[in-house]
Design a protein around this motif. Structure first.
Motif, PDB file in Angstrom:
ATOM      1  N   LYS A   1       0.828  -1.196   0.000  1.00 26.45           N
ATOM      2  CA  LYS A   1       0.000   0.000   0.000  1.00 26.45           C
ATOM      3  C   LYS A   1       0.870   1.256   0.000  1.00 26.45           C
ATOM      4  N   ALA A   2       0.564   2.164  -0.910  1.00 27.55           N
ATOM      5  CA  ALA A   2       1.179   3.487  -0.869  1.00 27.55           C
ATOM      6  C   ALA A   2       0.529   4.291   0.251  1.00 27.55           C
ATOM      7  N   ARG A   3       1.111   5.436   0.558  1.00 26.50           N
ATOM      8  CA  ARG A   3       0.621   6.224   1.701  1.00 26.50           C
ATOM      9  C   ARG A   3      -0.800   6.721   1.529  1.00 26.50           C
ATOM     10  N   ASP A   4      -1.282   6.825   0.285  1.00 21.15           N
ATOM     11  CA  ASP A   4      -2.674   7.252   0.073  1.00 21.15           C
ATOM     12  C   ASP A   4      -3.609   6.066  -0.111  1.00 21.15           C
ATOM     13  N   GLY A   5      -3.110   4.862   0.112  1.00 22.80           N
ATOM     14  CA  GLY A   5      -3.938   3.672   0.031  1.00 22.80           C
ATOM     15  C   GLY A   5      -3.889   2.954  -1.297  1.00 22.80           C
ATOM     16  N   ARG A   6      -3.283   3.542  -2.317  1.00 20.99           N
ATOM     17  CA  ARG A   6      -3.204   2.880  -3.626  1.00 20.99           C
ATOM     18  C   ARG A   6      -2.344   1.631  -3.524  1.00 20.99           C
ATOM     19  N   GLU A   7      -2.820   0.560  -4.160  1.00 23.62           N
ATOM     20  CA  GLU A   7      -2.061  -0.684  -4.174  1.00 23.62           C
ATOM     21  C   GLU A   7      -1.003  -0.627  -5.270  1.00 23.62           C
ATOM     22  N   ILE A   8       0.234  -0.922  -4.890  1.00 24.39           N
ATOM     23  CA  ILE A   8       1.350  -0.856  -5.834  1.00 24.39           C
ATOM     24  C   ILE A   8       1.861  -2.271  -6.091  1.00 24.39           C
ATOM     25  N   PRO A   9       1.806  -2.743  -7.340  1.00 22.88           N
ATOM     26  CA  PRO A   9       2.381  -4.045  -7.662  1.00 22.88           C
ATOM     27  C   PRO A   9       3.896  -3.931  -7.777  1.00 22.88           C
ATOM     28  N   ALA A  10       4.586  -4.993  -7.418  1.00 21.75           N
ATOM     29  CA  ALA A  10       6.050  -4.986  -7.481  1.00 21.75           C
ATOM     30  C   ALA A  10       6.551  -6.410  -7.592  1.00 21.75           C
ATOM     31  N   LEU A  11       7.810  -6.529  -7.978  1.00 21.39           N
ATOM     32  CA  LEU A  11       8.498  -7.815  -7.988  1.00 21.39           C
ATOM     33  C   LEU A  11       9.604  -7.770  -6.938  1.00 21.39           C
ATOM     34  N   LEU A  12       9.634  -8.775  -6.084  1.00 30.16           N
ATOM     35  CA  LEU A  12      10.651  -8.879  -5.038  1.00 30.16           C
ATOM     36  C   LEU A  12      11.517 -10.091  -5.331  1.00 30.16           C
ATOM     37  N   THR A  13      12.805  -9.849  -5.458  1.00 30.99           N
ATOM     38  CA  THR A  13      13.764 -10.932  -5.675  1.00 30.99           C
ATOM     39  C   THR A  13      14.729 -10.983  -4.507  1.00 30.99           C
ATOM     40  N   LEU A  14      14.861 -12.164  -3.911  1.00 34.12           N
ATOM     41  CA  LEU A  14      15.786 -12.371  -2.796  1.00 34.12           C
ATOM     42  C   LEU A  14      16.918 -13.287  -3.256  1.00 34.12           C
ATOM     43  N   PRO A  15      18.096 -13.131  -2.681  1.00 34.29           N
ATOM     44  CA  PRO A  15      19.217 -13.985  -3.068  1.00 34.29           C
ATOM     45  C   PRO A  15      18.911 -15.461  -2.830  1.00 34.29           C
TER      46      PRO A  15
ATOM     47  N   TRP B   1       5.663  13.215 -11.665  1.00 26.78           N
ATOM     48  CA  TRP B   1       7.113  13.037 -11.591  1.00 26.78           C
ATOM     49  C   TRP B   1       7.620  13.710 -10.310  1.00 26.78           C
ATOM     50  N   GLY B   2       8.378  12.988  -9.530  1.00 25.43           N
ATOM     51  CA  GLY B   2       8.953  13.550  -8.315  1.00 25.43           C
ATOM     52  C   GLY B   2       7.954  13.759  -7.194  1.00 25.43           C
ATOM     53  N   LEU B   3       6.709  13.402  -7.416  1.00 25.84           N
ATOM     54  CA  LEU B   3       5.661  13.603  -6.402  1.00 25.84           C
ATOM     55  C   LEU B   3       5.121  12.239  -5.964  1.00 25.84           C
ATOM     56  N   ALA B   4       3.859  11.929  -6.293  1.00 23.58           N
ATOM     57  CA  ALA B   4       3.281  10.664  -5.834  1.00 23.58           C
ATOM     58  C   ALA B   4       3.989   9.457  -6.445  1.00 23.58           C
ATOM     59  N   MET B   5       4.456   9.575  -7.684  1.00 26.66           N
ATOM     60  CA  MET B   5       5.210   8.472  -8.282  1.00 26.66           C
ATOM     61  C   MET B   5       6.462   8.178  -7.462  1.00 26.66           C
ATOM     62  N   GLN B   6       7.113   9.234  -7.010  1.00 29.16           N
ATOM     63  CA  GLN B   6       8.317   9.082  -6.195  1.00 29.16           C
ATOM     64  C   GLN B   6       7.979   8.499  -4.827  1.00 29.16           C
ATOM     65  N   ASP B   7       6.860   8.940  -4.264  1.00 31.22           N
ATOM     66  CA  ASP B   7       6.440   8.432  -2.962  1.00 31.22           C
ATOM     67  C   ASP B   7       6.137   6.939  -3.022  1.00 31.22           C
ATOM     68  N   ASP B   8       5.579   6.484  -4.151  1.00 36.43           N
ATOM     69  CA  ASP B   8       5.286   5.055  -4.292  1.00 36.43           C
ATOM     70  C   ASP B   8       6.557   4.220  -4.149  1.00 36.43           C
ATOM     71  N   ILE B   9       7.654   4.720  -4.701  1.00 38.37           N
ATOM     72  CA  ILE B   9       8.926   3.996  -4.621  1.00 38.37           C
ATOM     73  C   ILE B   9       9.423   3.967  -3.176  1.00 38.37           C
ATOM     74  N   ALA B  10       9.409   5.125  -2.524  1.00 42.88           N
ATOM     75  CA  ALA B  10       9.842   5.196  -1.124  1.00 42.88           C
ATOM     76  C   ALA B  10       8.962   4.324  -0.228  1.00 42.88           C
TER      77      ALA B  10
END
Length: 367
Positions: free
Chosen positions: A102-116, A180-189
């Motif tokens: 979940k992003a800070r505004d509640g939006r669900e963010i899909p991602a890929l997680l790779t572990l060693p 750019w540099g706003l909510a898109m950036q926050d999603d990454i953080a």
């Protein structure tokens, strides 16, 4: 997928790609192939003739690069056509898991997680690997050379499809307009903080990296979240949004004029109406705030993000930040096309990460 005007099935991508067949014969072929090749995604090409005995099968997984086989529908036998990377040992590859946070505004963010592969799965150094575009689907489940290289060096890798990424519906795509540099950036953080909360990431050893838009986001990550990211890797990254509009005869971007006139004002921001926002979200304007280590790499022949972007930012940050590593590849454009470049660049990345968030950093902290 069609044959002589008849729709036999469709190709879809959810967490991974798949063929969905309407044609019963092709559905039976798919089931027979999947039974013999478990654990991989197996996509089948439709033969041009309905009575064709052979079909082409493309197989892969998160730990196995693409293999091509011919499959005989009558004998149930395979013939190997070729492998894309014959030397890869799947047992040494990290597993890649589709995740949601979940992003800070509640939006669900899909991602890929790779572990060693093997060893610890918790409290790892983390690389936030940001895709370019940015208005594309950035991540596709499957074997990825860059991701696996980082995982093989002991890093957890999180690749978010932040808002603005395609392939997840119009709402997710449109939520990234002018962000750019706003909510898109926050999603990454927020993804990095999710990895910390889940126990995957050591909060003191996180680096942000990416190419093109991803390089832009890497620099903006240091600006917006200096306490989160210990370093950044920017390759081919935009440093000044206005330069994408204006350029110069000697370093103008090769983006089409219709996109620059009609697309960018809608997606990125209007150069006049949103001037204050574009200034606030351009790394070049915030260079004085960047004091963390940065590795920067550009292609001298890049026409999408010309070298001037890198030169201008390097000059702006060099006066106060002595931890900037810089490399230019004279014959490269917007991406690394030569093997020698890829080996050199990722070797530099390996040393840079090791120094700032890797094993070398751990040793330094213990002294």
């Amino acid at each position: 997928m069609t044959r002589r005007g008849k729709v036999l099935g469709v190709s879809i991508e959810t967490d991974a790609r798949a063929n969905v067949w309407f044609d019963k014969e092709m559905q039976a072929v798919q089931q027979a192939v999947d039974k013999q090749l478990p654990g991989t995604v197996n996509t089948i090409s439709v033969p041009s003739q309905p009575d064709a005995q052979w079909v082409l099968v493309r197989s892969y997984s998160d730990t196995r690069p693409v293999t091509y086989r011919a499959y005989n529908k009558k004998t149930d036998a395979f013939v190997l056509v070729g492998r894309s990377r014959d030397g890869i040992d799947p047992a040494r590859m990290g597993r890649q898991d589709p995740v949601r946070y979940k992003a800070r505004d509640g939006r669900e963010i899909p991602a890929l997680l790779t572990l060693p592969a093997g060893g610890a799965k918790k409290n790892l150094p983390l690389v936030m690997l940001v895709h370019g575009g940015p208005y594309v689907r950035g991540n596709h489940w499957g074997w990825n050379a860059e991701t696996q290289f980082l995982a093989s060096r002991g890093y957890a890798v999180l690749e978010p499809d932040f808002r603005g990424s395609r392939g997840y519906g119009q709402a997710h795509y449109r939520a990234g307009w002018k962000q750019w540099g706003l909510a898109m950036q926050d999603d990454i953080a927020d993804g990095a903080r999710w990895a910390i909360a889940q126990g995957y990431a050591d909060p003191q050893r996180i680096c942000i990296a990416g190419g093109s838009y991803g390089g832009y986001a890497a620099l903006m990550g240091l600006v917006k979240d200096p306490d989160l990211y210990k370093c950044a890797v920017n390759y081919l990254g935009v440093t000044d949004i206005d330069l994408l509009y204006d350029g110069h005869w000697s370093f103008k971007s090769d983006m089409q004029d219709d996109y620059r006139i009609h697309g960018m004002p809608l997606l990125v921001g209007d150069q006049v109406k949103d001037a204050a926002q574009l200034k606030a979200t351009s790394p070049i304007e915030q260079a004085a705030r960047i004091t963390q280590p940065v590795l920067m790499a550009y292609g001298a022949s890049d026409r999408r993000v010309p070298l001037y972007h890198g030169n201008k930012f390097r000059d702006a940050v060099a006066s106060h930040n002595k931890q900037v590593e810089w490399v230019v590849y004279p014959e490269e454009g917007h991406g690394w096309s030569q093997l020698s470049t890829r080996v050199d660049f990722w070797g530099r990345v390996e040393k840079f990460l090791d120094k700032h968030i890797g094993a070398a950093r751990q040793v330094l902290n213990k002294k």
